[in-house]
Design a protein around this motif. Sequence first.
Motif, PDB file in Angstrom:
ATOM      1  N   LEU A  45     -45.963 -69.274 -37.845  1.00 47.66           N
ATOM      2  CA  LEU A  45     -47.183 -69.728 -37.172  1.00 47.66           C
ATOM      3  C   LEU A  45     -47.063 -69.562 -35.664  1.00 47.66           C
ATOM      4  O   LEU A  45     -48.017 -69.154 -34.995  1.00 47.66           O
ATOM      5  N   ILE A  46     -45.881 -69.861 -35.112  1.00 49.04           N
ATOM      6  CA  ILE A  46     -45.662 -69.671 -33.676  1.00 49.04           C
ATOM      7  C   ILE A  46     -45.889 -68.213 -33.299  1.00 49.04           C
ATOM      8  O   ILE A  46     -46.565 -67.897 -32.308  1.00 49.04           O
ATOM      9  N   ALA A  47     -45.331 -67.307 -34.104  1.00 51.78           N
ATOM     10  CA  ALA A  47     -45.490 -65.885 -33.819  1.00 51.78           C
ATOM     11  C   ALA A  47     -46.954 -65.464 -33.907  1.00 51.78           C
ATOM     12  O   ALA A  47     -47.449 -64.690 -33.078  1.00 51.78           O
ATOM     13  N   SER A  48     -47.666 -65.992 -34.903  1.00 53.99           N
ATOM     14  CA  SER A  48     -49.072 -65.623 -35.086  1.00 53.99           C
ATOM     15  C   SER A  48     -49.927 -66.118 -33.931  1.00 53.99           C
ATOM     16  O   SER A  48     -50.823 -65.408 -33.455  1.00 53.99           O
ATOM     17  N   LEU A  49     -49.668 -67.346 -33.470  1.00 59.16           N
ATOM     18  CA  LEU A  49     -50.457 -67.907 -32.378  1.00 59.16           C
ATOM     19  C   LEU A  49     -50.045 -67.331 -31.019  1.00 59.16           C
ATOM     20  O   LEU A  49     -50.869 -67.269 -30.094  1.00 59.16           O
ATOM     21  N   SER A  50     -48.775 -66.920 -30.901  1.00 57.74           N
ATOM     22  CA  SER A  50     -48.279 -66.428 -29.609  1.00 57.74           C
ATOM     23  C   SER A  50     -48.996 -65.181 -29.148  1.00 57.74           C
ATOM     24  O   SER A  50     -49.089 -64.911 -27.939  1.00 57.74           O
ATOM     25  N   ARG A  51     -49.531 -64.394 -30.083  1.00 49.85           N
ATOM     26  CA  ARG A  51     -50.212 -63.169 -29.660  1.00 49.85           C
ATOM     27  C   ARG A  51     -51.496 -63.462 -28.885  1.00 49.85           C
ATOM     28  O   ARG A  51     -52.022 -62.599 -28.181  1.00 49.85           O
ATOM     29  N   PHE A  52     -51.992 -64.712 -29.012  1.00 47.81           N
ATOM     30  CA  PHE A  52     -53.183 -65.094 -28.246  1.00 47.81           C
ATOM     31  C   PHE A  52     -52.804 -65.688 -26.887  1.00 47.81           C
ATOM     32  O   PHE A  52     -53.683 -66.065 -26.120  1.00 47.81           O
ATOM     33  N   ALA A  53     -51.501 -65.779 -26.628  1.00 45.68           N
ATOM     34  CA  ALA A  53     -51.031 -66.355 -25.361  1.00 45.68           C
ATOM     35  C   ALA A  53     -50.048 -65.412 -24.687  1.00 45.68           C
ATOM     36  O   ALA A  53     -49.049 -65.828 -24.118  1.00 45.68           O
ATOM     37  N   ALA A  54     -50.334 -64.121 -24.770  1.00 39.79           N
ATOM     38  CA  ALA A  54     -49.443 -63.119 -24.181  1.00 39.79           C
ATOM     39  C   ALA A  54     -49.594 -63.031 -22.663  1.00 39.79           C
ATOM     40  O   ALA A  54     -48.739 -62.481 -21.969  1.00 39.79           O
ATOM     41  N   ARG A  55     -50.694 -63.565 -22.146  1.00 40.82           N
ATOM     42  CA  ARG A  55     -50.914 -63.578 -20.692  1.00 40.82           C
ATOM     43  C   ARG A  55     -51.631 -64.867 -20.304  1.00 40.82           C
ATOM     44  O   ARG A  55     -52.190 -65.553 -21.157  1.00 40.82           O
ATOM     45  N   ASP A  56     -51.597 -65.168 -19.033  1.00 41.33           N
ATOM     46  CA  ASP A  56     -52.246 -66.386 -18.555  1.00 41.33           C
ATOM     47  C   ASP A  56     -53.764 -66.203 -18.583  1.00 41.33           C
ATOM     48  O   ASP A  56     -54.296 -65.261 -17.994  1.00 41.33           O
ATOM     49  N   ASN A  57     -54.428 -67.085 -19.273  1.00 38.63           N
ATOM     50  CA  ASN A  57     -55.888 -66.984 -19.414  1.00 38.63           C
ATOM     51  C   ASN A  57     -56.439 -68.395 -19.570  1.00 38.63           C
ATOM     52  O   ASN A  57     -57.081 -68.730 -20.549  1.00 38.63           O
ATOM     53  N   ARG A  58     -56.155 -69.221 -18.580  1.00 35.17           N
ATOM     54  CA  ARG A  58     -56.498 -70.638 -18.698  1.00 35.17           C
ATOM     55  C   ARG A  58     -57.996 -70.877 -18.524  1.00 35.17           C
ATOM     56  O   ARG A  58     -58.633 -70.294 -17.649  1.00 35.17           O
ATOM     57  N   PRO A  59     -58.559 -71.719 -19.393  1.00 36.11           N
ATOM     58  CA  PRO A  59     -60.011 -71.957 -19.359  1.00 36.11           C
ATOM     59  C   PRO A  59     -60.416 -72.880 -18.220  1.00 36.11           C
ATOM     60  O   PRO A  59     -59.608 -73.643 -17.691  1.00 36.11           O
ATOM     61  N   SER A  60     -61.673 -72.804 -17.873  1.00 31.85           N
ATOM     62  CA  SER A  60     -62.261 -73.680 -16.861  1.00 31.85           C
ATOM     63  C   SER A  60     -63.394 -74.463 -17.494  1.00 31.85           C
ATOM     64  O   SER A  60     -64.041 -73.993 -18.428  1.00 31.85           O
ATOM     65  N   ASP A  61     -63.643 -75.662 -16.993  1.00 32.22           N
ATOM     66  CA  ASP A  61     -64.754 -76.471 -17.503  1.00 32.22           C
ATOM     67  C   ASP A  61     -66.095 -75.777 -17.292  1.00 32.22           C
ATOM     68  O   ASP A  61     -67.074 -76.085 -17.965  1.00 32.22           O
ATOM     69  N   ASP A  62     -66.137 -74.824 -16.353  1.00 32.80           N
ATOM     70  CA  ASP A  62     -67.389 -74.127 -16.061  1.00 32.80           C
ATOM     71  C   ASP A  62     -67.633 -72.943 -16.996  1.00 32.80           C
ATOM     72  O   ASP A  62     -68.719 -72.379 -17.023  1.00 32.80           O
ATOM     73  N   ASP A  63     -66.604 -72.548 -17.765  1.00 37.24           N
ATOM     74  CA  ASP A  63     -66.742 -71.405 -18.666  1.00 37.24           C
ATOM     75  C   ASP A  63     -67.515 -71.794 -19.916  1.00 37.24           C
ATOM     76  O   ASP A  63     -67.100 -72.668 -20.666  1.00 37.24           O
ATOM     77  N   LEU A  64     -68.630 -71.143 -20.167  1.00 40.25           N
ATOM     78  CA  LEU A  64     -69.405 -71.350 -21.387  1.00 40.25           C
ATOM     79  C   LEU A  64     -69.418 -72.822 -21.801  1.00 40.25           C
ATOM     80  O   LEU A  64     -68.828 -73.206 -22.813  1.00 40.25           O
ATOM     81  N   PRO A  65     -70.066 -73.679 -21.024  1.00 40.62           N
ATOM     82  CA  PRO A  65     -69.999 -75.120 -21.270  1.00 40.62           C
ATOM     83  C   PRO A  65     -70.499 -75.554 -22.643  1.00 40.62           C
ATOM     84  O   PRO A  65     -70.130 -76.616 -23.129  1.00 40.62           O
ATOM     85  N   ASP A  66     -71.329 -74.725 -23.292  1.00 39.75           N
ATOM     86  CA  ASP A  66     -71.884 -75.101 -24.587  1.00 39.75           C
ATOM     87  C   ASP A  66     -71.174 -74.444 -25.754  1.00 39.75           C
ATOM     88  O   ASP A  66     -71.615 -74.566 -26.903  1.00 39.75           O
ATOM     89  N   ARG A  67     -70.079 -73.729 -25.478  1.00 43.40           N
ATOM     90  CA  ARG A  67     -69.346 -73.046 -26.547  1.00 43.40           C
ATOM     91  C   ARG A  67     -67.856 -73.394 -26.489  1.00 43.40           C
ATOM     92  O   ARG A  67     -67.336 -73.689 -25.420  1.00 43.40           O
ATOM     93  N   PRO A  68     -67.172 -73.314 -27.615  1.00 45.75           N
ATOM     94  CA  PRO A  68     -65.715 -73.527 -27.593  1.00 45.75           C
ATOM     95  C   PRO A  68     -65.043 -72.360 -26.876  1.00 45.75           C
ATOM     96  O   PRO A  68     -65.546 -71.237 -26.881  1.00 45.75           O
ATOM     97  N   ILE A  69     -63.903 -72.639 -26.257  1.00 45.76           N
ATOM     98  CA  ILE A  69     -63.188 -71.636 -25.478  1.00 45.76           C
ATOM     99  C   ILE A  69     -61.732 -71.581 -25.943  1.00 45.76           C
ATOM    100  O   ILE A  69     -61.102 -72.615 -26.173  1.00 45.76           O
TER     101      ILE A  69
END
Length: 288
Positions: free
Chosen positions: A5-29
Motif C-alpha cells: 500500500l505504501i508503494a501504491s500510494l507513494s507514486r502520488f507523492a513523487a513530488r511536492d504538490n501541497r494543496p491550498s485552501d484556495d484550490d477548488l474550494p468546492d471539490r476534494p483535492i
Amino acid sequence: MTSDLIASLSRFAARDNRPSDDDLPDRPILGAFFARDRERMGELTIGKTILVILLDGTKEIADSRGSHRFGKGTALLLPAGWTGTVVNEPDPESGVYRSLVLQFPAEMVRRLLRAHGPDGVAKPGRSGDFRVPLTPSLGAAVLHAAEGLSEGSTVSPLVAGHRCMEVLLCLLEGGAWWLGAVTPTGVGDAVRALLRAHPDRPWTAETVARELNLSTGTLRRRLAEENISVRRVLTDERVAHARHLLENEGLSVQETAEACGYASRSHFARRVRDATGLNPSDLARDGD
C-alpha cells in the motif's frame, strides 16, 4: 500499513504538490508533501478537513492538548478549524519526508454527516492525537480516490467525488466522529459527540473548549446561539448512557453511576429521575 500500500500510494507523492485552501474550494483535492529538509509550520490553521498518510519520515503536531508524533505508515485526520504547529522530519535513511494529503470540502463532509451523522458511528471515540486506523478498507478507498483525483486522470469530477465520499464513510465507520468537529454540523453536535464518547470524564466548559480547539468564550457563545449549554448536553448524554447500561448491559446502579462520571450515587439518581421520571433502580434490567 502494508509495504504494498505504501508503494501504491507513494507514486502520488513523487513530488511536492501541497494543496491550498484556495484550490477548488468546492471539490476534494489530492496533494503531497515532499521535502528533504526539516519543516516547521507554526500557528497553522486548517481550513478544511484533511486526511494525512505518512509515507516517509515523521510528523509532529502540537496544539492546546499537547504534542504528538507520527511515523511512517500512520494516518491522521485533522478537522476543519484545527490550529497548531506542524513539524515534518525527513527519514534518516531515505533523506526525505513524504506524505499524501486528501483535502475534503466542507459541503462534502456536511452531506456525509447529514446522511449518516455522528450517531452512525458504531464505536465513537477519539485517540486524542487525531490518529485513525489505516484499515484495509480505508487504504483501498484512499487508493481508489487518489487514482481519480491524480493529474491526468480520466475519471470525472462527479465519480472522483463519490470515491472521496467512500473515504469519509470509512473514516466515520472507523470511529472518527470529529470529521467535521466544529464547522460542518455546528458546535452543539461536536459537543454531543465528544461527551457521548467519554461520558465518564469530569467535563467542564473549559475542558470541552480545549478539546474542540475553541476558546471557552467562543464555545459558550456558539452554544447559546443553539439554545444549549455544556451542562445540559452533558446531563442528556450521561442519562442516555445510563439508560443503555441499566436496561441493556445489566450494570448495577453504582457501576452505572461511576461509568457516567458521577461520584455520588444520590446525585446520579436525582439526575436520572429529573430526566426520566424514574429511579435508576426502576430502569435496571434485573433490579438492583
